[in-house]
Design a protein around this motif. Structure first.
Motif, short mmCIF file in Angstrom:
data_model
loop_
_atom_site.label_atom_id
_atom_site.label_comp_id
_atom_site.label_asym_id
_atom_site.label_seq_id
_atom_site.Cartn_x
_atom_site.Cartn_y
_atom_site.Cartn_z
N MET A 15 50.54 45.46 44.29
CA MET A 15 50.97 44.18 44.85
C MET A 15 51.11 44.25 46.36
O MET A 15 51.38 43.26 47.02
N ALA A 16 50.92 45.46 46.92
CA ALA A 16 51.00 45.61 48.37
C ALA A 16 49.89 44.84 49.08
O ALA A 16 50.00 44.54 50.25
N GLY A 17 48.82 44.52 48.36
CA GLY A 17 47.72 43.79 48.98
C GLY A 17 48.11 42.34 49.22
O GLY A 17 49.09 41.85 48.67
N PRO A 18 47.33 41.64 50.06
CA PRO A 18 47.56 40.21 50.23
C PRO A 18 47.48 39.48 48.88
O PRO A 18 46.74 39.91 48.00
N THR A 19 48.22 38.40 48.72
CA THR A 19 48.33 37.76 47.41
C THR A 19 47.00 37.30 46.81
O THR A 19 46.80 37.44 45.61
N PRO A 20 46.07 36.75 47.60
CA PRO A 20 44.78 36.39 46.98
C PRO A 20 44.10 37.60 46.33
O PRO A 20 43.41 37.47 45.33
N VAL A 21 44.33 38.76 46.92
CA VAL A 21 43.76 39.98 46.33
C VAL A 21 44.37 40.24 44.96
O VAL A 21 43.66 40.54 43.99
N VAL A 57 40.74 44.16 36.44
CA VAL A 57 41.50 44.65 35.29
C VAL A 57 40.88 44.22 33.96
O VAL A 57 41.21 44.77 32.92
N THR A 58 39.99 43.23 34.01
CA THR A 58 39.37 42.82 32.76
C THR A 58 38.17 43.70 32.41
O THR A 58 37.63 43.58 31.31
N SER A 59 37.77 44.57 33.34
CA SER A 59 36.52 45.30 33.10
C SER A 59 36.68 46.28 31.93
O SER A 59 35.71 46.57 31.23
N GLY A 60 37.91 46.78 31.73
CA GLY A 60 38.12 47.66 30.58
C GLY A 60 37.91 46.93 29.27
O GLY A 60 37.27 47.44 28.34
N VAL A 61 38.46 45.71 29.21
CA VAL A 61 38.27 44.89 28.01
C VAL A 61 36.78 44.60 27.81
O VAL A 61 36.24 44.70 26.70
N TYR A 62 36.14 44.26 28.93
CA TYR A 62 34.71 43.96 28.87
C TYR A 62 33.93 45.14 28.29
O TYR A 62 33.08 44.98 27.43
N ASN A 71 34.07 39.52 49.22
CA ASN A 71 32.72 39.28 48.71
C ASN A 71 32.10 40.54 48.13
O ASN A 71 31.44 40.51 47.10
N LEU A 72 32.34 41.66 48.78
CA LEU A 72 31.82 42.93 48.28
C LEU A 72 32.43 43.22 46.91
O LEU A 72 31.73 43.65 45.98
N PHE A 73 33.71 42.96 46.81
CA PHE A 73 34.39 43.18 45.53
C PHE A 73 33.74 42.37 44.42
O PHE A 73 33.44 42.89 43.34
N VAL A 74 33.52 41.08 44.70
CA VAL A 74 32.92 40.22 43.66
C VAL A 74 31.51 40.70 43.33
O VAL A 74 31.11 40.73 42.15
N ILE A 122 41.99 40.59 41.87
CA ILE A 122 41.86 41.87 41.19
C ILE A 122 42.59 41.87 39.85
O ILE A 122 42.09 42.33 38.84
N HIS A 123 43.81 41.29 39.85
CA HIS A 123 44.68 41.50 38.70
C HIS A 123 44.65 40.36 37.71
O HIS A 123 45.32 40.40 36.70
N ALA A 124 43.92 39.32 38.05
CA ALA A 124 43.84 38.23 37.09
C ALA A 124 42.43 38.09 36.54
O ALA A 124 42.20 38.16 35.34
#
Lengths: 107, 664
Positions: free
Chosen positions: B263-269, B279-284, B140-143, B273-275
């Motif tokens: 990828m060491a993080g849990p898969t939902p992470v 990672v889209t913030s640079g494009v943004y 939640n903090l991440f979002v 993060i990666h979808a």
């Protein structure tokens, strides 16, 4: 009034040196106390010489020097009384008045 | 910018980032409660509540994002909401202020929408983990940070979110920190991101000193005015530095090395993060400042080149990964390369289009991979999978949809977004043609590695011990988000149908107000008319893309459906090539040898020379001096009256001598 102040100061210095020597070199506590007495009196002579010198230059006496001398004599008397009392007490315990035997053995 | 933006005086936009933040605080509080209970051995059932809180917070954020979107659609104009002046200093003021315009509204919808699905999925995936509540607090903090990043109306607010997602990615990648290598991966992600962040900061300083403001509207407005007769080199440098920051967050060469390790993080992470988000913030960022980048053609060319190179290098690396998540990681880097390629040729809306479709299908693929890993009891090696389609039918169907979209099979979302980028590169002509060619080759590679992955995981014989491993389908909590994302992956293309379909390009029309300043500057460079393709050329490009995707998908699928033989054959035939490819062309190792090791050696030398010898030496020396002097002086206190008297008398003599000497 024909004794110059320098002579008085030299006398004081000689007395002080004798007292200092006795304080440092002698081992008898009573002699050490007497040496201290001697140094105090040397200081008294300096005070009085200073007072006399000032009076001869300005024409009137300032009380400072003689007052200090009175104090020193009073303190010296007290010190001698207390010091001798301590020496007597020490002598009663240790049967000696020699500093060498009274001092704690150093490390 | 014709009219200055006026504060709407509405408070609700703040609820979009505030709700997940609140959720993070509550879930974090629950985590401490769980810890306390576990210590006293009582029932620690507070954890599922944390998931509920986090999901509710996300749902709330999504609803308010939707409200913002609808308000914009109704023509309310850009919504500005200022909380307070944060840094008021004379001429330069930074406000805590949110802006909902077409771009940020789209981003919040993607972030909260996909994020919500990932939260629901994670509630099933992380079940039984001892840090369950903590995990949702971090998510939640991440979002919340990601939403701050996209919603802020000035660069400082964006930077707060920028650093926030960096911190949260560190926490999430290293979530299972008890395995040392996962903690190291988290640190690597953090450090590599910091390099980009430093560039971002420098770029921001240049903009602040040039324009005296860090509000996006002010910067974009002034850049548009300046761009009439070319931007000064200082602003090009700022654009370059900001691109450096974008490289870090969006995992482009040279700063992509953190993402595969992450990828060491849990898969939902990985999915979050990666979808969909970080990672889209640079494009943004590049799209948000599109006039600045449009006015710096050199930087734009560089972005395109970096994007194409990244797409190709990462795509080829994905070909030789055995780790299921490894394929997806390199695929993500490669697809991000596509987005930067699009930015490089000035196709800003195409980049955002691909960002959105990629968020759908890559989140789907990551979650599907998570479902497979979950069902296979934490097995990630594809060579030890196979034949899972009958064991996990729901995961299989949805994964197929994601794979079709990623590889750009016709009419899937990825097909339209990828071909739009390639068409834009082709239309650019000149240098862009090289980018187009690389993009086309990468599209073929994408289809190859995608269908190799599908064939290895779901088809052929089971390559695991059927007696000890019993793959099982995941629960409905995990499969429902998969189906939603599968529908979005398949149908996401309607957001931007090609011109030749004679349908409105919804996304481009929606983003037009944001992108117009940049497009005008680009048009200026092309003497007023934008590059344009004939309908025939568009049809040919579409057909070419479809043919390549289908052919490569077919080849890869049939080469690998019978198992690992073709993989192993390749490795025995070209051992060196296979080795190089599976290690991302050895870039990571080169960094280790050329950067990390010299820096470590220099640090060790400095530590020995400067820290230990100079600083510690001085400090310890003072202490030792005091100690030794003390010992020497202490020896004088020996209890002998005569020595005391000598010191007193000697000192008096010295004082008298000094006094006489000064007095004279």
């Amino acid at each position: 009034m024909n004794v110059p102040s320098e002579h008085l100061l030299i006398l004081a210095a000689i007395l002080f040196a004798i007292g200092m020597g006795g304080f440092l070199l002698r081992r008898n506590v009573i002699v050490v106390l007497m040496s201290i007495e001697l140094m105090l009196n040397a200081a008294n002579i300096v005070f009085l010489a200073g007072a006399r010198q000032h009076a001869s230059e300005s024409g009137h006496w300032l009380p400072d020097g003689p007052v200090m001398v009175t104090f020193v004599i009073a303190v010296a008397a007290v010190e001698a009384a207390v010091g001798l009392a301590l020496v007597i007490a020490l002598f009663r315990r240790k049967q000696t008045v020699s500093l060498d035997q009274l001092s704690p053995t150093s490390d | 910018m014709d009219t200055p933006l006026v504060d709407s005086g509405q408070f609700w936009p703040w609820l979009i980032p505030a709700l997940p933040l609140l959720g993070a605080l509550l879930a974090g509080g629950l985590h401490f409660d769980v810890l306390r209970r576990r210590k006293s051995n009582s029932d620690a059932s507070g954890a599922p509540v944390a998931a509920g809180i986090a999901i509710l917070a996300m749902a709330g954020a999504f609803l308010f994002s939707l409200k913002g979107f609808l308000a914009l659609r109704a023509g309310d104009g850009i919504i500005l909401s200022t909380a307070f002046d944060w840094i008021p200093t004379g001429d330069f003021t930074v406000r805590w202020s949110l802006m909902i315009d077409q771009l940020s509204s789209l981003m919040t919808l993607v972030v909260t929408g996909v994020g919500l699905l990932i939260h629901i999925y994670a509630a099933g995936y992380m079940k039984g983990d001892e840090g369950y509540a903590k995990f949702f607090a971090y998510l939640n903090l991440f979002v919340a940070m990601m939403l701050m990043l996209v919603l802020s109306d000035n660069m400082v607010g964006t930077f707060v979110g920028w650093e926030g997602v960096g911190l949260c990615s560190y926490l999430l990648i290293g979530f299972w920190y008890k395995d040392g290598w996962r903690a190291e991966a988290a640190q690597k992600a953090f450090v590599v991101n910091r390099i980009g962040d430093a560039a971002f900061l420098l770029g921001m300083f240049i903009l602040a000193t040039t324009f005296g403001s860090l509000d996006y509207s002010a910067i974009n407005g002034e850049v548009s005015l300046l761009a009439q007769d070319g931007l000064p080199w200082k602003l090009s440098l700022a654009a370059l530095l900001l691109f450096g920051g974008a490289c870090g967050k969006s995992a482009q060469i040279p700063l992509f090395v953190w993402l595969p390790d992450a990828m060491a993080g849990p898969t939902p992470v990985s999915a979050l993060i990666h979808a969909a988000t970080m990672v889209t913030s640079g494009v943004y960022l590049v799209v948000r400042l599109n006039p600045l980048f449009a006015g710096a053609p050199m930087v734009l060319t560089m972005i395109g080149a970096v994007g194409a190179a990244t797409a190709f290098v990462a795509g080829t690396s994905a070909l030789r990964q055995r780790d299921l998540k490894g394929v997806l990681a390199y695929s993500t880097v490669s697809q991000l390369g596509y987005m930067f390629l699009a930015l490089g040729v000035g196709a800003f809306s195409s980049a955002i289009f691909h960002l959105v479709t990629h968020a759908f299908f890559k989140a789907l693929l990551f979650l599907g991979a998570g479902s497979v890993i979950h069902g296979m009891h934490q097995e990630q090696d594809m060579h030890k999978m196979g034949g899972l389609k009958s064991h996990m039918p729901k995961t299989f169907i949805t994964f197929l949809a994601g794979a079709a979209a990623l590889s750009g099979l016709p009419l899937m979302s990825g097909f339209f977004s990828k071909d739009e980028i390639l068409a834009a590169a082709f239309a650019g002509g000149g240098v862009s043609l090289i980018l187009w060619a690389i993009g086309l080759v990468t599209a073929a590679i994408t289809a190859l590695y995608t269908w190799r992955m599908v064939a290895l995981v779901f088809f052929g014989k089971e390559r695991f011990d059927v007696n000890s491993v019993h793959p099982h389908e995941s629960g409905s909590l995990m499969t429902t988000p998969l189906f939603v994302l599968a529908i979005l992956s398949v149908a996401g293309g309607v957001l931007g149908l090609p011109i030749v379909f004679h349908a409105p390009h919804l996304l481009a029309e929606w983003l037009a107000p944001v992108l117009e300043p940049g497009q005008q500057i680009l048009a200026l460079a092309h003497d007023g008319h934008a590059p344009h393709l004939s309908h025939l050329a568009e049809w040919i490009l579409l057909g070419l893309g479809a043919a390549i995707a289908l052919a490569c998908a077919h080849v890869a699928f049939h080469a690998h459906r019978e198992g690992t033989t073709s993989d192993l054959a390749f490795e025995t035939k070209n051992p060196e090539l296979a080795e190089t490819l599976s290690n991302a062309w050895g870039i990571d190792r080169a960094y280790k040898r050329l950067l990390v090791q010299p820096i470590m050696a220099a640090a060790a030398a400095l530590s020995a020379l400067f820290d230990l010898a100079l600083i510690d030496g001085t400090v310890n020396g003072i202490g030792r001096f005091a100690e030794r002097t003390g010992h020497k002086v202490a020896r004088q206190a020996n209890g002998h009256l005569g020595s005391y008297g000598l010191i007193i008398g000697g000192a008096a003599c010295v004082l008298a001598a000094v006094w006489m000497w000064i007095g004279a």
